[in-house]
Scaffold this motif. Structure first.
Motif, PDB file in Angstrom:
ATOM      1  N   GLY A  20     -17.783 -14.112  -0.137  1.00  0.00           N
ATOM      2  CA  GLY A  20     -17.852 -14.181   1.624  1.00  0.00           C
ATOM      3  C   GLY A  20     -16.993 -13.967   2.293  1.00  0.00           C
ATOM      4  O   GLY A  20     -16.649 -14.597   2.702  1.00  0.00           O
ATOM      5  N   HIS A  21     -15.684 -13.595   1.635  1.00  0.00           N
ATOM      6  CA  HIS A  21     -14.747 -13.913   2.085  1.00  0.00           C
ATOM      7  C   HIS A  21     -13.401 -12.242   2.981  1.00  0.00           C
ATOM      8  O   HIS A  21     -14.071 -12.134   2.001  1.00  0.00           O
ATOM      9  N   ARG A  22     -13.924 -11.877   3.820  1.00  0.00           N
ATOM     10  CA  ARG A  22     -13.550 -11.057   4.512  1.00  0.00           C
ATOM     11  C   ARG A  22     -11.601 -10.540   4.482  1.00  0.00           C
ATOM     12  O   ARG A  22     -11.491 -12.005   4.946  1.00  0.00           O
ATOM     13  N   VAL A  23     -10.844  -9.574   4.686  1.00  0.00           N
ATOM     14  CA  VAL A  23      -9.527 -10.020   4.396  1.00  0.00           C
ATOM     15  C   VAL A  23      -8.914  -9.466   5.620  1.00  0.00           C
ATOM     16  O   VAL A  23      -9.442  -7.630   5.812  1.00  0.00           O
ATOM     17  N   LEU A  24      -8.046  -9.665   6.438  1.00  0.00           N
ATOM     18  CA  LEU A  24      -7.413  -8.735   7.498  1.00  0.00           C
ATOM     19  C   LEU A  24      -6.212  -9.117   7.712  1.00  0.00           C
ATOM     20  O   LEU A  24      -5.528 -10.094   7.264  1.00  0.00           O
ATOM     21  N   GLY A  25      -5.352  -8.231   7.629  1.00  0.00           N
ATOM     22  CA  GLY A  25      -4.242  -8.254   7.870  1.00  0.00           C
ATOM     23  C   GLY A  25      -3.459  -7.983   9.089  1.00  0.00           C
ATOM     24  O   GLY A  25      -3.991  -6.517   9.752  1.00  0.00           O
ATOM     25  N   VAL A  26      -2.313  -9.023   9.563  1.00  0.00           N
ATOM     26  CA  VAL A  26      -2.008  -8.268  11.129  1.00  0.00           C
ATOM     27  C   VAL A  26      -0.583  -8.606  10.361  1.00  0.00           C
ATOM     28  O   VAL A  26      -0.165  -9.209  10.946  1.00  0.00           O
ATOM     29  N   SER A  27       0.166  -7.155  11.829  1.00  0.00           N
ATOM     30  CA  SER A  27       1.345  -7.578  11.885  1.00  0.00           C
ATOM     31  C   SER A  27       1.553  -6.654  13.213  1.00  0.00           C
ATOM     32  O   SER A  27       0.914  -5.876  13.968  1.00  0.00           O
ATOM     33  N   PRO A  28       3.401  -7.183  13.622  1.00  0.00           N
ATOM     34  CA  PRO A  28       2.998  -6.336  14.933  1.00  0.00           C
ATOM     35  C   PRO A  28       3.985  -4.710  14.745  1.00  0.00           C
ATOM     36  O   PRO A  28       4.478  -3.828  15.722  1.00  0.00           O
ATOM     37  N   ASP A  29       3.614  -3.993  13.775  1.00  0.00           N
ATOM     38  CA  ASP A  29       3.673  -2.572  13.538  1.00  0.00           C
ATOM     39  C   ASP A  29       2.783  -1.545  14.306  1.00  0.00           C
ATOM     40  O   ASP A  29       1.853  -2.736  13.533  1.00  0.00           O
ATOM     41  N   PRO A  30       3.455  -0.312  14.371  1.00  0.00           N
ATOM     42  CA  PRO A  30       2.346   0.178  15.112  1.00  0.00           C
ATOM     43  C   PRO A  30       1.166   1.031  14.224  1.00  0.00           C
ATOM     44  O   PRO A  30       0.636   1.179  12.804  1.00  0.00           O
ATOM     45  N   VAL A  31      -0.186   1.173  14.495  1.00  0.00           N
ATOM     46  CA  VAL A  31      -0.923   2.014  14.100  1.00  0.00           C
ATOM     47  C   VAL A  31      -0.345   2.949  12.589  1.00  0.00           C
ATOM     48  O   VAL A  31      -0.821   2.578  11.859  1.00  0.00           O
ATOM     49  N   ALA A  32       0.123   3.740  13.237  1.00  0.00           N
ATOM     50  CA  ALA A  32       0.690   4.864  12.057  1.00  0.00           C
ATOM     51  C   ALA A  32       1.245   4.260  11.265  1.00  0.00           C
ATOM     52  O   ALA A  32       0.502   4.799  10.385  1.00  0.00           O
ATOM     53  N   LYS A  33       2.311   3.397  11.554  1.00  0.00           N
ATOM     54  CA  LYS A  33       3.078   2.892  10.202  1.00  0.00           C
ATOM     55  C   LYS A  33       1.646   2.020   9.202  1.00  0.00           C
ATOM     56  O   LYS A  33       1.737   2.280   8.252  1.00  0.00           O
ATOM     57  N   LEU A  34       1.114   1.546  10.260  1.00  0.00           N
ATOM     58  CA  LEU A  34      -0.018   0.883   9.115  1.00  0.00           C
ATOM     59  C   LEU A  34      -0.400   1.945   8.108  1.00  0.00           C
ATOM     60  O   LEU A  34      -1.081   1.459   7.226  1.00  0.00           O
ATOM     61  N   ALA A  35      -1.162   2.939   8.859  1.00  0.00           N
ATOM     62  CA  ALA A  35      -1.899   3.728   8.257  1.00  0.00           C
ATOM     63  C   ALA A  35      -1.571   4.207   7.059  1.00  0.00           C
ATOM     64  O   ALA A  35      -1.704   4.535   6.056  1.00  0.00           O
ATOM     65  N   THR A  36      -0.027   4.865   6.847  1.00  0.00           N
ATOM     66  CA  THR A  36       0.563   5.254   5.776  1.00  0.00           C
ATOM     67  C   THR A  36       0.522   3.947   4.985  1.00  0.00           C
ATOM     68  O   THR A  36       0.865   4.356   3.980  1.00  0.00           O
ATOM     69  N   PHE A  37       0.942   3.096   5.615  1.00  0.00           N
ATOM     70  CA  PHE A  37       1.112   1.863   4.589  1.00  0.00           C
ATOM     71  C   PHE A  37      -0.189   1.401   3.398  1.00  0.00           C
ATOM     72  O   PHE A  37      -0.021   1.991   2.443  1.00  0.00           O
TER      73      PHE A  37
END
Length: 158
Positions: free
Chosen positions: A65-82
């Motif tokens: 029952g746990h959803r996971v969200l990761g938060v960083s100061p990176d821009p969206v484009a870098k997160l998409a690549t990651f």
């Protein structure tokens, strides 16, 4: 001085852009338990280790029952690549202005190798279905943190 959250505190609501082009609003996940983890930088060794540990534990976390969200100061484009590079299937959220990081006590002064700087304090906050903080962990280690979190949540460590 960064104010840290503690169990029983109301979790600050947020809406952040996600790596997949959408947005995620915490209050829209009310009724679910949400693991929000804060990490310094996508595609760095420690953050990759931690993200892949969450990825590898995602089925067990979701099943409990746990959803996971990761938060960083990176821009969206870098997160998409990651996300694409490492097969990350949970939302990676961009907080370039640090507002959410600050609200959760995950942005502030830290010491690394004897040097003091200001930045992301690697942290995990579990928000209960009622919108209150159920668990708050600060200055966590990248390696082994997810296994410890699973034990703290009463799940078998994988």
């Amino acid at each position: 001085m960064t104010t840290r959250l503690a169990p029983g505190d109301p979790a600050p609501d947020f809406t952040l852009p996600a790596h997949d082009g959408g947005t995620v609003t915490l209050s829209q996940l009310r009724g679910q338990s949400v693991v929000v983890y804060f990490y310094p930088a996508a595609m760095t060794p420690g953050c990759t280790t931690q993200a892949c540990d969450f990825r590898d534990s995602l089925d067990a976390l979701n099943a409990s029952g746990h959803r996971v969200l990761g938060v960083s100061p990176d821009p969206v484009a870098k997160l998409a690549t990651f996300a694409e590079r490492d097969g990350l299937t949970f939302p990676l959220l961009s907080d370039t202005g640090h507002e959410v990081l600050e609200a959760y006590g995950a942005w502030g002064e830290k010491t690394n190798y004897g040097r003091t700087s200001v930045g992301v304090i690697r942290s995990t906050v579990v928000v209960g279905p009622d919108g209150l903080v159920a668990l708050a962990q600060y200055n966590v280690r990248a390696s082994g943190h997810v296994a410890k979190l699973r034990r703290d949540l009463g799940l078998d460590a994988a």
